[in-house]
Design a protein around this motif. Structure first.
Motif, PDB file in Angstrom:
ATOM      1  N   SER A 132       0.664  -1.108   0.124  1.00 19.51           N
ATOM      2  CA  SER A 132      -0.115  -0.070   0.095  1.00 19.51           C
ATOM      3  C   SER A 132       0.907   1.146   0.057  1.00 19.51           C
ATOM      4  CB  SER A 132      -0.908  -0.068   1.336  1.00 19.51           C
ATOM      5  OG  SER A 132      -1.602   1.145   1.446  1.00 19.51           O
ATOM      6  N   ALA A 133       0.479   2.318  -0.539  1.00 17.79           N
ATOM      7  CA  ALA A 133       0.934   3.619  -0.443  1.00 17.79           C
ATOM      8  C   ALA A 133      -0.122   4.851  -0.089  1.00 17.79           C
ATOM      9  CB  ALA A 133       1.748   3.810  -1.805  1.00 17.79           C
ATOM     10  N   ALA A 134       0.543   6.002  -0.076  1.00 14.30           N
ATOM     11  CA  ALA A 134      -0.560   6.967   0.276  1.00 14.30           C
ATOM     12  C   ALA A 134      -0.134   8.175  -0.848  1.00 14.30           C
ATOM     13  CB  ALA A 134      -0.708   7.598   1.441  1.00 14.30           C
ATOM     14  N   SER A 135      -1.268   8.662  -1.532  1.00  9.71           N
ATOM     15  CA  SER A 135      -1.330   9.615  -2.495  1.00  9.71           C
ATOM     16  C   SER A 135      -0.737  10.816  -1.700  1.00  9.71           C
ATOM     17  CB  SER A 135      -2.396   9.787  -3.403  1.00  9.71           C
ATOM     18  OG  SER A 135      -3.459  10.382  -2.519  1.00  9.71           O
ATOM     19  N   GLN A 136      -0.566  12.075  -2.360  1.00  6.83           N
ATOM     20  CA  GLN A 136      -0.313  13.355  -1.545  1.00  6.83           C
ATOM     21  C   GLN A 136      -1.727  13.982  -1.229  1.00  6.83           C
ATOM     22  OE1 GLN A 136       1.155  15.445  -5.382  1.00  6.83           O
ATOM     23  NE2 GLN A 136      -0.748  16.451  -5.645  1.00  6.83           N
ATOM     24  N   ASP A 137      -2.724  13.317  -1.608  1.00  2.00           N
ATOM     25  CA  ASP A 137      -4.000  13.877  -1.197  1.00  2.00           C
ATOM     26  C   ASP A 137      -4.423  12.844   0.105  1.00  2.00           C
ATOM     27  OD1 ASP A 137      -4.212  16.164  -2.766  1.00  2.00           O
ATOM     28  OD2 ASP A 137      -5.209  14.681  -4.265  1.00  2.00           O
ATOM     29  N   GLY A 138      -3.484  11.831   0.523  1.00  2.00           N
ATOM     30  CA  GLY A 138      -3.635  10.952   1.682  1.00  2.00           C
ATOM     31  C   GLY A 138      -4.683   9.717   1.093  1.00  2.00           C
ATOM     32  N   LEU A 139      -4.837   9.431  -0.144  1.00  2.00           N
ATOM     33  CA  LEU A 139      -5.672   8.362  -0.544  1.00  2.00           C
ATOM     34  C   LEU A 139      -4.708   7.274  -0.707  1.00  2.00           C
ATOM     35  CD1 LEU A 139      -7.555  10.088  -3.118  1.00  2.00           C
ATOM     36  CD2 LEU A 139      -8.389   9.513  -1.008  1.00  2.00           C
ATOM     37  N   GLN A 140      -5.177   6.158  -0.212  1.00  2.00           N
ATOM     38  CA  GLN A 140      -4.385   4.676  -0.180  1.00  2.00           C
ATOM     39  C   GLN A 140      -4.693   4.083  -1.569  1.00  2.00           C
ATOM     40  OE1 GLN A 140      -2.861   5.387   3.062  1.00  2.00           O
ATOM     41  NE2 GLN A 140      -2.453   3.472   2.318  1.00  2.00           N
ATOM     42  N   TYR A 141      -3.517   3.681  -1.960  1.00  6.58           N
ATOM     43  CA  TYR A 141      -3.517   2.654  -3.149  1.00  6.58           C
ATOM     44  C   TYR A 141      -2.661   1.655  -3.154  1.00  6.58           C
ATOM     45  CZ  TYR A 141       0.465   5.686  -4.442  1.00  6.58           C
ATOM     46  OH  TYR A 141       1.639   6.279  -4.556  1.00  6.58           O
ATOM     47  N   TYR A 142      -2.763   0.739  -4.186  1.00  5.33           N
ATOM     48  CA  TYR A 142      -1.675  -0.411  -4.304  1.00  5.33           C
ATOM     49  C   TYR A 142      -0.808  -0.673  -5.273  1.00  5.33           C
ATOM     50  CZ  TYR A 142      -5.719  -2.189  -0.938  1.00  5.33           C
ATOM     51  OH  TYR A 142      -6.586  -1.908  -0.133  1.00  5.33           O
ATOM     52  N   VAL A 143       0.134  -1.080  -4.823  1.00  3.89           N
ATOM     53  CA  VAL A 143       1.358  -1.022  -5.847  1.00  3.89           C
ATOM     54  C   VAL A 143       2.212  -2.304  -5.849  1.00  3.89           C
ATOM     55  CG1 VAL A 143       3.612  -0.184  -6.237  1.00  3.89           C
ATOM     56  CG2 VAL A 143       1.876   1.384  -5.156  1.00  3.89           C
ATOM     57  N   PRO A 144       1.993  -2.961  -7.173  1.00  2.84           N
ATOM     58  CA  PRO A 144       2.804  -4.226  -7.218  1.00  2.84           C
ATOM     59  C   PRO A 144       4.307  -4.154  -7.387  1.00  2.84           C
ATOM     60  CG  PRO A 144       2.142  -3.505  -9.412  1.00  2.84           C
ATOM     61  CD  PRO A 144       1.626  -2.445  -8.350  1.00  2.84           C
ATOM     62  N   VAL A 145       5.034  -4.983  -6.509  1.00  5.11           N
ATOM     63  CA  VAL A 145       6.378  -5.065  -6.508  1.00  5.11           C
ATOM     64  C   VAL A 145       6.957  -6.439  -6.653  1.00  5.11           C
ATOM     65  CG1 VAL A 145       8.432  -4.825  -4.768  1.00  5.11           C
ATOM     66  CG2 VAL A 145       6.386  -3.073  -4.646  1.00  5.11           C
ATOM     67  N   THR A 146       7.822  -6.698  -7.250  1.00  4.75           N
ATOM     68  CA  THR A 146       8.609  -8.128  -7.646  1.00  4.75           C
ATOM     69  C   THR A 146       9.640  -8.100  -6.728  1.00  4.75           C
ATOM     70  OG1 THR A 146       7.809  -8.181 -10.195  1.00  4.75           O
ATOM     71  CG2 THR A 146       9.598  -9.546  -9.568  1.00  4.75           C
ATOM     72  N   ARG A 147       9.389  -9.352  -6.142  1.00  2.00           N
ATOM     73  CA  ARG A 147      10.659 -10.049  -5.395  1.00  2.00           C
ATOM     74  C   ARG A 147      11.216 -11.297  -5.685  1.00  2.00           C
ATOM     75  NH1 ARG A 147       9.655  -7.856   0.234  1.00  2.00           N
ATOM     76  NH2 ARG A 147       9.629  -5.696   0.180  1.00  2.00           N
ATOM     77  N   PHE A 148      12.338 -11.338  -5.402  1.00  2.00           N
ATOM     78  CA  PHE A 148      13.064 -12.718  -5.565  1.00  2.00           C
ATOM     79  C   PHE A 148      12.955 -13.562  -4.311  1.00  2.00           C
ATOM     80  CE2 PHE A 148      15.316  -9.514  -8.398  1.00  2.00           C
ATOM     81  CZ  PHE A 148      14.925 -10.262  -9.789  1.00  2.00           C
ATOM     82  N   VAL A 149      12.700 -14.662  -4.347  1.00  2.00           N
ATOM     83  CA  VAL A 149      12.732 -15.894  -3.111  1.00  2.00           C
ATOM     84  C   VAL A 149      13.524 -17.143  -3.807  1.00  2.00           C
ATOM     85  CG1 VAL A 149      10.253 -14.952  -2.843  1.00  2.00           C
ATOM     86  CG2 VAL A 149      10.480 -16.868  -4.337  1.00  2.00           C
ATOM     87  N   PRO A 150      14.043 -17.869  -2.698  1.00  2.00           N
ATOM     88  CA  PRO A 150      14.680 -18.849  -3.085  1.00  2.00           C
ATOM     89  C   PRO A 150      14.188 -20.006  -3.999  1.00  2.00           C
ATOM     90  CG  PRO A 150      14.840 -18.382  -0.803  1.00  2.00           C
ATOM     91  CD  PRO A 150      13.625 -17.696  -1.364  1.00  2.00           C
ATOM     92  N   SER A 151      14.899 -20.277  -5.109  1.00  2.00           N
ATOM     93  CA  SER A 151      14.418 -21.254  -6.060  1.00  2.00           C
ATOM     94  C   SER A 151      13.785 -22.487  -5.395  1.00  2.00           C
ATOM     95  CB  SER A 151      15.361 -21.468  -6.834  1.00  2.00           C
ATOM     96  OG  SER A 151      15.046 -22.491  -8.046  1.00  2.00           O
ATOM     97  N   GLY A 152      12.377 -23.153  -5.770  1.00  2.00           N
ATOM     98  CA  GLY A 152      11.931 -24.184  -5.467  1.00  2.00           C
ATOM     99  C   GLY A 152      10.869 -23.952  -4.275  1.00  2.00           C
ATOM    100  N   THR A 153      10.818 -22.582  -3.654  1.00  2.00           N
ATOM    101  CA  THR A 153      10.013 -22.257  -2.436  1.00  2.00           C
ATOM    102  C   THR A 153       8.645 -22.257  -3.071  1.00  2.00           C
ATOM    103  OG1 THR A 153      11.565 -20.690  -1.640  1.00  2.00           O
ATOM    104  CG2 THR A 153       9.537 -20.329  -0.861  1.00  2.00           C
ATOM    105  N   GLU A 154       7.518 -22.780  -2.534  1.00  2.00           N
ATOM    106  CA  GLU A 154       6.220 -22.600  -2.953  1.00  2.00           C
ATOM    107  C   GLU A 154       5.590 -21.252  -3.010  1.00  2.00           C
ATOM    108  OE1 GLU A 154       2.544 -22.757  -3.600  1.00  2.00           O
ATOM    109  OE2 GLU A 154       2.949 -21.749  -1.665  1.00  2.00           O
ATOM    110  N   PRO A 155       5.316 -21.021  -4.308  1.00  2.00           N
ATOM    111  CA  PRO A 155       5.109 -19.602  -4.814  1.00  2.00           C
ATOM    112  C   PRO A 155       4.283 -18.788  -3.771  1.00  2.00           C
ATOM    113  CG  PRO A 155       5.261 -20.782  -6.636  1.00  2.00           C
ATOM    114  CD  PRO A 155       5.028 -21.776  -5.588  1.00  2.00           C
TER     115      PRO A 155
END
Length: 370
Positions: free
Chosen positions: A239-262
């Protein structure tokens, strides 16, 4: 803990609400590391990944016709239009999906308009929410968008104005175009042309374009990440907040150990929280723990969490629950989600939705007012 005030409800086409809430701060505190392009060797490998169902899965709604009868008010001159989700740069330099109304037209015209909305100081700049901007350089013209439904390939033709971007924005531009178009059900990959010629690499930094761009390239990659050869990628929603204080959602790609259940890995990344300095906010508390996650035979994914702060399973911040739903949908291809909290099967959010029952990701994310 202060619960945040909900200001918008769900779209009639959705099974759950998209809680956009007033807040000047995070639910559980704000993490304050910058998000930059990944190391070149990692980037090259990510761009060559194909058929990655984790990142190619989309939760963003397709272009949808909005009628004046029962539809939401459109910020365009006429009373009917097309609902589309485009990926814009926020004040933190991150790409976020923003739902907006565009003029009604045929699919090709709608796709062209969606990309035109990404042009800095372009035709739709006045329609963007405060604090958001397009990442395509001013003067870029979307000449044409064609779709081959047999292979899901969208071919985008730009004028030479496209070449006037800052080199540091190269990957962000690729992500914004790709994620905007692949939100459409029939679009799996994107090919770029400029001035009538197919690009084999990006004009300034030479990022290879020897194959169509897909969501396997990720989005908003962290500056600090594990080497791709020893890891796999998942995408989570903070989550993030805009300059007007409105919440919105942001996708972020992360790296995790290979073989981990997604799904387990993605939820644990959500619990870990955003990187410092990213401008993103914690959606979980420091006490939140993942008990287990499983997909049932009916296709519904059950997420079981533990958190003593919500012992009774009531009045749980909607942002926390929505982030779980969005994250699961992104990594499964839009599965329905039901949440258990401390073993309780009734899990009520501050938006009055019972997440203990199967719910879907919103068809349109971040319907922010102008």
């Amino acid at each position: 803990m202060k619960h945040l005030k909900q200001i918008r409800g769900a779209s009639a086409a959705c099974l759950l609400a998209v809680p956009l809430v007033l807040s000047g701060c995070s639910l559980f505190g704000s993490e304050s590391a910058s998000v930059d392009p990944p190391p070149s060797e990692v980037e090259a490998q990510m761009l060559q990944v194909s058929g990655n169902t984790t990142l190619d899965s989309g939760v963003i709604g397709p272009v949808t016709q909005i009628s004046s009868e029962g539809g939401k008010e459109a910020p365009v001159s006429n009373s009917s239009g097309t609902r589309a989700t485009v990926f814009l740069e926020d004040a933190n330099g991150l790409l976020a999906p923003v739902s907006m109304n565009l003029p009604k037209g045929e699919l090709a015209a709608n796709l062209k308009d969606s990309l035109t909305a990404l042009v800095d100081k372009g035709a739709y700049a006045s329609m963007l929410p405060a604090g958001f901007a397009g990442v395509l350089p001013a003067g870029t013209a979307v000449e044409n968008v064609t779709l081959d439904k047999s292979n899901g390939l969208a071919v985008v033709e730009f004028n030479t104005g496209f070449n006037a971007y800052e080199p540091s924005d190269e990957r962000k531009i690729m992500e914004a175009i790709t994620w905007t178009l692949t939100g459409q059900e029939d679009i799996k990959g994107v090919q770029l042309w400029v001035d009538g010629k197919k690009l084999t690499e990006m004009p300034l930094k030479g990022t290879p374009l020897d194959r169509p761009l897909t969501r396997s390239m990720g989005i908003n990659l962290p500056k600090q990440g594990a080497l791709l050869m020893n890891s796999s990628a998942v995408t989570v929603y903070f989550s993030a907040a805009s300059q007007d204080g409105l919440q919105y959602y942001v996708p972020v790609t992360r790296f995790v150990p290979s073989g981990t259940e997604p799904l387990k890995a993605a939820l644990n990344e959500l619990i870990t929280g955003p990187e410092a300095g990213s401008g993103l906010e914690m959606v979980m508390t420091q006490e939140t723990k993942l008990d287990h996650v499983e997909a049932g035979q009916n296709g519904v994914v059950t997420v079981s969490l533990k958190d003593d702060m919500f012992a009774d399973g009531k009045d749980i911040p909607a942002e926390m629950l929505e982030s779980v739903v969005l994250t699961i949908a992104q990594n499964t291809g839009d599965s329905l989600v039901q949440i258990r909290m401390n073993g309780k099967e009734t899990v009520t959010g501050t938006n009055h939705v019972d997440y203990g029952k199967p719910v879907s990701a919103p068809e349109f994310v971040n319907e922010l007012p102008l």
